[in-house]
Design an enzyme around this catalytic site. Sequence first.
Site, short mmCIF file in Angstrom:
data_model
loop_
_atom_site.label_atom_id
_atom_site.label_comp_id
_atom_site.label_asym_id
_atom_site.label_seq_id
_atom_site.Cartn_x
_atom_site.Cartn_y
_atom_site.Cartn_z
N GLU A 278 39.81 9.24 42.51
CA GLU A 278 41.05 8.72 41.96
C GLU A 278 40.90 7.20 41.81
O GLU A 278 40.53 6.52 42.77
CB GLU A 278 42.22 9.02 42.89
CG GLU A 278 42.52 10.48 43.08
CD GLU A 278 43.68 10.69 44.05
OE1 GLU A 278 44.82 10.35 43.68
OE2 GLU A 278 43.42 11.14 45.17
N ARG A 493 33.84 16.20 55.52
CA ARG A 493 33.88 14.80 55.11
C ARG A 493 33.26 13.92 56.19
O ARG A 493 33.06 14.35 57.32
CB ARG A 493 35.32 14.38 54.81
CG ARG A 493 36.22 14.32 56.02
CD ARG A 493 37.66 14.02 55.62
NE ARG A 493 37.75 12.77 54.89
CZ ARG A 493 38.80 12.41 54.15
NH1 ARG A 493 39.83 13.24 54.03
NH2 ARG A 493 38.82 11.26 53.53
N LYS A 503 43.51 4.13 51.97
CA LYS A 503 43.83 3.02 51.07
C LYS A 503 45.13 2.33 51.49
O LYS A 503 45.24 1.10 51.46
CB LYS A 503 43.95 3.54 49.64
CG LYS A 503 42.67 4.16 49.11
CD LYS A 503 42.93 5.01 47.88
CE LYS A 503 41.68 5.80 47.49
NZ LYS A 503 41.93 6.80 46.47
#
Length: 781
Positions: A278, A493, A503
Amino acid sequence: MAANLVDLFVGIGLSEQKAKETLKNEQLTQNLKHTIDQAEKYAPGQVANKDVGKLLYSLATKLKAQIKTHQSMLVEYVAKKKIASEAQLTAALEYLLSNPIEPVDKGQFEQACGVGVLITPEEIETAVEKVIGKYKNDLVEKRYRFNTGLLLSEARNSLKWADGKAIKNEVDMQILDLLGPKTDADLEKPQKQKTPKPAKSAGDAQKAAAAGPSSENFLGEDGHVKSFMEMMGDAVKFHKPGENYKTDGYVLTPKTMDILKEHLRVTGGKVYSRFPPEPNGILHIGHAKAINFNFGYAKATGGNCYLRYDDTNPEKEEEKFFVGIREMVEWLGYKPWKVTHASDNFDQLYAYAVELIKRGQAYICHQRPEEVKGYNNPDSPWRDRPVDESLQLFEDMKRGKLAEGEATLRMKTTLEEGKKDPVAYRIKFVSHHRTGDKWCIYPTYDFTHCLCDSIENITHSLCTKEFQSRRSSYYWLCNALDIYCPVQWEYARLNLNYAVVSKRKIAKLINEGFVRDWDDPRLFTLTALRRRGFPPEAINLFCAKVGVTMAQTVIDPIMVEACVRDLLNVTAPRAMAVLEPLRVTITNLPNATSEVSVPNFPADEKKGFHKVPLRKTIFIEQSDFREEADKNYKRLALNQSVGLRHAGYVISVDKVNKDNAGKPTELLVSCKKATEAEKPKAFIHWVSDPLPCEIRLYERLFYHKNPEDASEVPGGFLTDVNKDSLSVIKGAMVDVSVKGAKTFDKFQFERNGFFSVDPDSTSELMVFNRTVTLKEDPGKN
């Protein structure tokens, strides 16, 4: 009931322990019971035959969902002993998996799994004789220490459908005939030759454990880091392009095989992967693993990998993120085959949404977000609204006739996690970075991702494990539209201790003034690691050491720092820098304008040398001088000489000049050639005619391993920030060999650590970031 099932399973040849273990798996228990019931119907009494029972158990455990419809046929073949070995059953399952669409061609099926093939004892004897003859000399030499597994393997390969026990008995008999009975020497236990290993201290062992597998295993013969997939080796075993239907959970439709055939025609059978970030933030070290995996797998197989921006949330997307993402992908050493955007497909995605409504698989809903939050909610009151009505409302949404939040398009499916009817489109009156004001409705991840994968003919959609709950909807949507359906594979992950990568949380750290920006070297964004001086090859090496697994793990930063040291130790040239200078005047230096030749890499002088000046005035570290030396202090003191690195001189203190506070400001020393002086206890680094520089030293940004864990840090991650994590040394000096170095050039400052040139450097003042210390800090745990 459980006792009855144990008896039933023991009755087909399982041990009691195996039967009880089976009961712990509810799905396997149901499959096995159903399989036994079917077998009893086809061949009453045969399930008690242990050979049949063993195959029935294998069938119950190995049968994949894609070919579940063939279970009855397979059970009949096993019960009637037409399929009588594991090899035949494996071949039968493989045939059906490769030819999943009914009806089954019985002739081809039986030929593929050896039904009716009779291997005679004479054929077994002949085949074994041939293998024994091939290895006769080795057998006679090694006798019963010869690896008979090799003989069995070759004999089985030549007689694919032969009974394994019969082959083993024949091999044993022919070996006995050749060698005779075992002698006392044959029965003696062979002596193992132990290779002496260098002793390791407890400290070495701890460091090795923290650093992970040895980096030597990940370096090619030329010293360069191997590719990610070379390092992974057989750890990653995926389906071949076009064999999507062989993977667990893949959903077959009557059109699947024709669609896959067209897919192979378009792709030429190549692997196609994609990295789909993204564009609303900077990539972090977790993304490095995804980049390595997606690009690495495509590269290793001769395929192609897209960089596809998932730009469906225009409120948070900025040009700097699009540019920054591609820059980091290329910094890690990968070049996208094509750069695409989800927004490239907005027209096609809208057309797919219309088609989904027409097929009765999607509807317009007016429930508010808070009404559909959570799981196991009641069905929407608009779920069964007429197709024409949903089509008109969807058109109204597109034309901006409905307000934000007034309506959504929802799909008639349920995610694996239990979420009902996920949203496909929502209204947002926001201008898009690429499409401007053309759209006021935007698709969601659940709708966009699999369809973009399909449009781009992705063969392997590699996702982190949190997307496993969306796999069922991924397959459902592609099949509901009768379009090509890729395969989604999930992996764990990459998470790090002492870090935050969200973020939103990094933005808080920036806004609160704890860090300067997204590239602050204390963060674990890729831009921050680059600025700190981490080589991209070291990050790739770290990702390979972590590996590709399904298990979620949290890694200590020590491991990535160890990879950085391994790389910089052979790539960062040496220089000398003094962080806290003390002036030293050599009163009797023979040549006041001499130069010293210093190896770029002391361990490999073939990599060249550089020159540094040696004048009467030099500078050493303040910590390298004491007025009085104790038995543990090995450097310069009034009563103790020290050598100068690379200079060939030993210096002794004659006089100490001090300021009013009694702090030494200058040492007056005399020198002798090292060949004429007594060998000193140590050699220290120094600089002469140096360049002024600023040194930035970094420590961990957080005190606790898990700063986001409320049980560890009740006050929240901002309260856990180490406010002393950055130290700036403004009066440092470095030798002239670094003059002209470019931003991000890396050096090993002797005895001080590895350093990188910071972008803040100017022609008047160089700025260096300490990348890592020379050795792991023992205080870190």
